[in-house]
Design an enzyme around this catalytic site. Structure first.
Site, short mmCIF file in Angstrom:
data_model
loop_
_atom_site.label_atom_id
_atom_site.label_comp_id
_atom_site.label_asym_id
_atom_site.label_seq_id
_atom_site.Cartn_x
_atom_site.Cartn_y
_atom_site.Cartn_z
N LYS A 184 0.85 -1.20 0.00
CA LYS A 184 0.00 0.00 0.00
C LYS A 184 0.88 1.24 0.00
O LYS A 184 1.52 1.57 0.99
CB LYS A 184 -0.91 0.05 1.23
CG LYS A 184 -2.01 1.13 1.08
CD LYS A 184 -2.57 1.60 2.41
CE LYS A 184 -1.81 2.77 2.97
NZ LYS A 184 -1.90 4.01 2.15
N GLU A 217 9.70 16.32 15.78
CA GLU A 217 10.08 16.13 14.39
C GLU A 217 9.34 17.15 13.52
O GLU A 217 8.11 17.14 13.44
CB GLU A 217 9.75 14.71 13.93
CG GLU A 217 10.24 14.41 12.53
CD GLU A 217 10.01 12.97 12.12
OE1 GLU A 217 10.89 12.39 11.45
OE2 GLU A 217 8.95 12.41 12.48
#
Length: 454
Positions: A155, A355
């Site tokens: 996917k 992040e």
């Protein structure tokens, strides 16, 4: 009938094409085809699987330019980077092609007989890849998984499926059996979740955010299903006073601004010994201002746009209240552009702890070796990092002290297909690439043969 979603060129903000979003039933159908194909694939002689993977590699090599151009349009990667990525896929396939004939078990001395182990494939492996490096990260999973005798259902991220879709077509063109390597486009909540819950998917590989990875791991745990996770990062680039400061500063932009900072391995914290802190910033500024941001199709471009308007807003949010030291330049107008940015930060600042996943780097001073290691480890993440020093003893001590899965000394190299890759702490579980990659897609079976004549 499946619904669709529209792909957007991040450099122009214009639509590319519409892609089908698979349903649960369509996902199940791909898994069912993979089950059948895997049985035949695993029964082939190892040399036949090896030859098939080499054929796949040759076909990818012949289509490097096509794959690169797809990545330029779909992901905004500079053409030079995209060509490297497509070539890397072929290299991973070639490397993995050596595994089928080398997946040797052991003969273990026992009393009263012969004991041997076998590396048995899981069966069907579900691989979920992110939007930042669609080709390369996909190959890290599907190549060794196929080499070990598994089938793969892949996917891709909704935003960037084009190269994965083309690789699925190239696999068939290369002669791999239908259904052995399937690409299913769609949402993580449907396709990805079905990989986790479907009983015939016996292992899941996920690359993405730590929060989603935690959910994937929890789902796999409920199914007693093994999982490999490559998640976020807040990697440190440690510069000691005895380092080659000119080289360290010149290389720093590439370590964090490559792929517009959309890289889990980005060295998004630069830790600089206090005695050379000001000098390092003086050297860093011209390197940042010279970083070439522009049209991904231009051969001279070093950095393209961010992936989407929403992601650009997220990155911009990290600059609220930040102490911006200097910035590079970026195009204006259409496209999701963002200028490379250097921020002066303290250890407690959000920009030094979370992040960003964009072209923003935080620079922090440290006092000594122990302080550098402490700051480098002052994060939930532990994926990558760099250490700059001319002192071999310090390099060894720091590399042992920093809790990250991939480190480089006087370099920013993180990924080589022949060496292991993966993180510690919240950066993931397990390892990809390297000499043992195919073995991670197998289960060890132990068999005892009694030889006692009595």
């Amino acid at each position: 009938m499946s619904d669709v979603f529209t792909l957007i060129n991040p450099a122009t903000a214009r639509p590319i094409r519409e892609i089908a979003r698979a349903s649960v039933d369509e996902t199940d159908a791909a898994i069912s085809r993979a089950v059948v194909a895997q049985r035949a694939w695993a029964s082939l002689p190892p040399v036949a699987r090896a030859d098939a993977l080499r054929s796949f590699a040759r076909v990818v090599e012949a289509h490097v330019e096509e794959l690169a151009q797809l990545e330029v349009v779909n992901s905004g990667h500079p053409i030079g980077s995209a060509r490297w990525e497509a070539s890397h896929v072929a290299q991973v396939l070639n490397f993995s092609a050596g595994a089928p004939e080398r997946l040797s078990g052991q003969q273990i001395p026992v009393a009263g007989g012969l004991d041997v182990t076998f590396h048995e494939p899981y069966g069907v492996v579900g691989i979920i890849v992110p939007w930042n490096f669609p080709m390369t990260i996909a190959s890290w999973g599907f190549a060794p998984a196929l080499a070990a005798g598994n089938a793969v259902v892949l996917k891709p991220a909704e935003l960037t499926p084009l190269t994965a879709m083309r690789l699925g077509e190239l696999a068939v063109l290369a002669g791999l059996p239908e259904g052995l390597f399937s690409v299913v486009t769609g949402s993580g909540s449907v396709v990805g979740q079905r990989f986790v819950s479907h009983p015939d998917v016996r292992k899941v590989v996920f690359t993405g955010s730590t929060s989603v990875g935690t959910d994937v791991a929890a789902g796999c745990a409920r199914e007693l299903k093994p999982v490999t996770l490559e998640l976020g990062g807040k990697s440190a680039n440690i510069v000691f006073a005895d380092a080659d400061l000119e080289k360290a500063a010149a290389s720093a932009p590439g370590a964090v601004f490559d792929n517009a900072g959309q890289d889990c391995c980005a060295r998004s914290r630069i830790l600089v010994e206090r005695s050379v802190y000001d000098r390092f910033l003086e050297l860093l500024e011209p390197a940042v201002r010279a970083w070439r941001v522009g049209d991904p199709a231009d051969e001279g471009t070093e950095m393209g746009p961010l992936i989407s308007a929403s992601h650009r807003s997220t990155v911009e949010g990290f600059l609220d209240g930040a102490d911006v030291a200097f910035r590079g330049s970026a195009p204006s107008g259409d496209g999701f552009w963002f200028a490379p940015t250097v921020v002066l930060a303290g250890p407690a600042d959000r920009i030094a702890r979370e992040e960003v996943f964009g072209p923003v780097v935080a620079v922090l001073p440290f006092d000594d070796e122990a302080d550098a290691i402490r700051l480098a480890n002052d994060t939930i993440y532990g994926l990558a990092g760099s250490i700059w020093t001319e002192n071999l003893g310090r390099a060894v001590r720091a590399s042992r002290g920093v809790k990250s899965g991939v480190l480089s000394v006087n370099s920013h190299s993180s990924v080589r297909y022949w060496t292991p890759f993966g993180g510690m702490k919240a950066s993931g579980l397990g390892r990809e690439l390297g000499p043992d990659a195919a073995e991670h897609f197998t289960e060890t079976k132990n068999v005892f043969f009694a030889t006692d004549a009595s």
